[in-house]
Structures are given as C-alpha cells and as structure tokens.
Scaffold this motif. Structure first.
Motif, PDB file in Angstrom:
ATOM      1  N   ILE A 100       0.820  -1.216   0.000  1.00 16.91           N
ATOM      2  CA  ILE A 100       0.000   0.000   0.000  1.00 16.91           C
ATOM      3  C   ILE A 100       0.851   1.262   0.000  1.00 16.91           C
ATOM      4  N   LYS A 101       1.936   1.269   0.753  1.00 21.06           N
ATOM      5  CA  LYS A 101       2.733   2.487   0.938  1.00 21.06           C
ATOM      6  C   LYS A 101       3.839   2.692  -0.098  1.00 21.06           C
ATOM      7  N   VAL A 102       4.398   1.614  -0.619  1.00 24.24           N
ATOM      8  CA  VAL A 102       5.509   1.755  -1.569  1.00 24.24           C
ATOM      9  C   VAL A 102       4.934   1.994  -2.970  1.00 24.24           C
ATOM     10  N   PRO A 103       5.351   3.067  -3.630  1.00 25.89           N
ATOM     11  CA  PRO A 103       4.735   3.427  -4.915  1.00 25.89           C
ATOM     12  C   PRO A 103       5.020   2.461  -6.069  1.00 25.89           C
ATOM     13  N   TYR A 104       5.913   1.522  -5.882  1.00 23.95           N
ATOM     14  CA  TYR A 104       6.215   0.556  -6.937  1.00 23.95           C
ATOM     15  C   TYR A 104       5.163  -0.541  -7.046  1.00 23.95           C
ATOM     16  N   PHE A 105       4.249  -0.609  -6.079  1.00 21.72           N
ATOM     17  CA  PHE A 105       3.225  -1.649  -6.049  1.00 21.72           C
ATOM     18  C   PHE A 105       1.838  -1.033  -6.151  1.00 21.72           C
ATOM     19  N   ASN A 106       1.000  -1.614  -6.995  1.00 22.00           N
ATOM     20  CA  ASN A 106      -0.398  -1.229  -7.052  1.00 22.00           C
ATOM     21  C   ASN A 106      -1.088  -1.892  -5.867  1.00 22.00           C
ATOM     22  N   TRP A 107      -1.754  -1.116  -5.039  1.00 23.07           N
ATOM     23  CA  TRP A 107      -2.321  -1.662  -3.802  1.00 23.07           C
ATOM     24  C   TRP A 107      -3.455  -2.645  -4.078  1.00 23.07           C
ATOM     25  N   ILE A 108      -4.210  -2.425  -5.140  1.00 20.11           N
ATOM     26  CA  ILE A 108      -5.317  -3.341  -5.450  1.00 20.11           C
ATOM     27  C   ILE A 108      -4.779  -4.715  -5.842  1.00 20.11           C
ATOM     28  N   THR A 109      -3.791  -4.720  -6.721  1.00 23.34           N
ATOM     29  CA  THR A 109      -3.260  -6.015  -7.170  1.00 23.34           C
ATOM     30  C   THR A 109      -2.369  -6.674  -6.119  1.00 23.34           C
ATOM     31  N   THR A 110      -2.025  -5.953  -5.089  1.00 23.15           N
ATOM     32  CA  THR A 110      -1.333  -6.567  -3.957  1.00 23.15           C
ATOM     33  C   THR A 110      -2.339  -7.260  -3.050  1.00 23.15           C
ATOM     34  N   ILE A 111      -3.471  -6.631  -2.815  1.00 26.20           N
ATOM     35  CA  ILE A 111      -4.452  -7.149  -1.858  1.00 26.20           C
ATOM     36  C   ILE A 111      -5.315  -8.263  -2.444  1.00 26.20           C
ATOM     37  N   VAL A 112      -5.805  -8.105  -3.655  1.00 26.53           N
ATOM     38  CA  VAL A 112      -6.761  -9.063  -4.227  1.00 26.53           C
ATOM     39  C   VAL A 112      -6.219 -10.498  -4.260  1.00 26.53           C
ATOM     40  N   PRO A 113      -4.970 -10.740  -4.678  1.00 22.44           N
ATOM     41  CA  PRO A 113      -4.488 -12.125  -4.707  1.00 22.44           C
ATOM     42  C   PRO A 113      -4.432 -12.812  -3.332  1.00 22.44           C
ATOM     43  N   LEU A 114      -4.477 -12.036  -2.265  1.00 22.72           N
ATOM     44  CA  LEU A 114      -4.458 -12.637  -0.934  1.00 22.72           C
ATOM     45  C   LEU A 114      -5.725 -13.458  -0.680  1.00 22.72           C
ATOM     46  N   PHE A 115      -6.781 -13.195  -1.434  1.00 21.39           N
ATOM     47  CA  PHE A 115      -8.027 -13.951  -1.316  1.00 21.39           C
ATOM     48  C   PHE A 115      -8.056 -15.179  -2.229  1.00 21.39           C
ATOM     49  N   PHE A 116      -7.129 -15.278  -3.146  1.00 19.64           N
ATOM     50  CA  PHE A 116      -7.153 -16.361  -4.128  1.00 19.64           C
ATOM     51  C   PHE A 116      -6.986 -17.767  -3.538  1.00 19.64           C
ATOM     52  N   PRO A 117      -6.169 -17.978  -2.489  1.00 20.87           N
ATOM     53  CA  PRO A 117      -6.104 -19.336  -1.933  1.00 20.87           C
ATOM     54  C   PRO A 117      -7.463 -19.813  -1.411  1.00 20.87           C
ATOM     55  N   ARG A 118      -8.188 -18.932  -0.744  1.00 18.23           N
ATOM     56  CA  ARG A 118      -9.510 -19.307  -0.217  1.00 18.23           C
ATOM     57  C   ARG A 118     -10.467 -19.647  -1.358  1.00 18.23           C
ATOM     58  N   ILE A 119     -10.421 -18.861  -2.432  1.00 15.85           N
ATOM     59  CA  ILE A 119     -11.275 -19.126  -3.593  1.00 15.85           C
ATOM     60  C   ILE A 119     -10.868 -20.451  -4.239  1.00 15.85           C
ATOM     61  N   THR A 120      -9.570 -20.690  -4.336  1.00 15.24           N
ATOM     62  CA  THR A 120      -9.068 -21.944  -4.907  1.00 15.24           C
ATOM     63  C   THR A 120      -9.546 -23.141  -4.090  1.00 15.24           C
ATOM     64  N   ILE A 121      -9.458 -23.037  -2.780  1.00 18.79           N
ATOM     65  CA  ILE A 121      -9.910 -24.131  -1.913  1.00 18.79           C
ATOM     66  C   ILE A 121     -11.402 -24.367  -2.100  1.00 18.79           C
ATOM     67  N   PHE A 122     -12.180 -23.287  -2.184  1.00 12.36           N
ATOM     68  CA  PHE A 122     -13.618 -23.436  -2.414  1.00 12.36           C
ATOM     69  C   PHE A 122     -13.880 -24.167  -3.729  1.00 12.36           C
ATOM     70  N   ILE A 123     -13.197 -23.749  -4.786  1.00 15.02           N
ATOM     71  CA  ILE A 123     -13.388 -24.372  -6.101  1.00 15.02           C
ATOM     72  C   ILE A 123     -12.983 -25.845  -6.056  1.00 15.02           C
ATOM     73  N   MET A 124     -11.890 -26.153  -5.346  1.00 12.41           N
ATOM     74  CA  MET A 124     -11.424 -27.540  -5.254  1.00 12.41           C
ATOM     75  C   MET A 124     -12.417 -28.441  -4.516  1.00 12.41           C
ATOM     76  N   THR A 125     -13.267 -27.854  -3.675  1.00 13.33           N
ATOM     77  CA  THR A 125     -14.234 -28.662  -2.928  1.00 13.33           C
ATOM     78  C   THR A 125     -15.529 -28.883  -3.701  1.00 13.33           C
ATOM     79  N   LEU A 126     -15.686 -28.227  -4.846  1.00 15.67           N
ATOM     80  CA  LEU A 126     -16.892 -28.431  -5.646  1.00 15.67           C
ATOM     81  C   LEU A 126     -16.933 -29.869  -6.163  1.00 15.67           C
ATOM     82  N   PRO A 127     -18.118 -30.462  -6.248  1.00 18.82           N
ATOM     83  CA  PRO A 127     -18.239 -31.864  -6.673  1.00 18.82           C
ATOM     84  C   PRO A 127     -17.589 -32.163  -8.019  1.00 18.82           C
TER      85      PRO A 127
END
Length: 135
Positions: A100-127
């Motif tokens: 968030i603070k360092v200008p070399y990183f886009n804060w949105i694209t830093t934060i959003v992937p942090l949710f991807f493991p949970r989404i991946t686990i959810f998808i993996m549990t689908l029948p």
C-alpha cells in the motif's frame, strides 16, 4: 534454530494446487487491468507480491500443520500452530504495508491475490473437482 524437516507429499501437492489456482486467478486479474487500460509495472509488481505471499502463507501454514501433527503432546501442537499463525499474520501486515505504501506496487493487485487461496480451496471442494471415492 533451523531444523531439517522433510516436506510431506500432501504439503507439496496441496501447495501446487494453491499455486496453480492463485497463478491462474492472478493472470485473470492482470488481464482485467490490461483490458481496462490500467496496466503498468506497478500492477504487475503488486500482483507478484500479493500472489507470491498468498502461496508462501499457505505453504507456511501447511508446514505448521505438518509439524503439529507429529507432536505427541497436544500442548506443543497448539503452541506450534499459534506461533505460526502469529508469525504469518505479522508477515501479512508487512506485505500489506509495503503493497500500500511503496509506490512501486499497485495496492489493489497486492491485496486481491491474498483472497485467491480461499477461492481456490472453495473451487477444489466443488463436486465437479472431486475424484471418485474422495468425498
């Protein structure tokens, strides 16, 4: 104190699943920024930081679980998992501050992937993704 710990096959397999899911969703995230005309190097760097930490966090959690189940003492197992959780939370805070603070990183694209493991686990549990006899 560094210990020579063998990484169990289950940890390797599940980390690969998470890395694949996170990688795929990160590519989609980058494509969205590209289509919207908002893609620049900060978007890429933020995505690499967020996705890299997301996979690392999952791996560290899996290793803590692996270590805790080998303990004969439930109190030691609990201490291992609590310690791992605290350390991973501190690492997450550091990644968020940097993203968030360092200008070399886009804060949105830093934060959003942090949710991807949970989404991946959810998808993996689908029948549709379950193997026969594995439910």
């Amino acid at each position: 104190m560094v210990r020579n710990i063998k990484i169990e096959q289950a940890v390797k397999t599940e980390t690969k699943h998470i890395a694949t899911g996170v990688g795929g969703m990160t590519v989609v995230l980058l494509l969205v920024f590209l289509v919207l005309g908002r893609f620049d190097y900060t978007v890429l760097l933020g995505a690499l930081l967020g996705a890299g930490f997301a996979v690392l966090n999952f791996f560290l959690m899996a290793m803590a679980v692996q270590r805790s189940v080998t303990q004969g003492d439930p109190a030691k197992a609990k201490k291992i998992t609590q310690s791992s959780y605290t350390k991973r939370l501190l690492l997450l805070a550091a990644v968020l501050v940097v993203g968030i603070k360092v200008p070399y990183f886009n804060w949105i694209t830093t934060i959003v992937p942090l949710f991807f493991p949970r989404i991946t686990i959810f998808i993996m549990t689908l029948p549709i993704f379950q193997r026969k006899g594995e439910e």
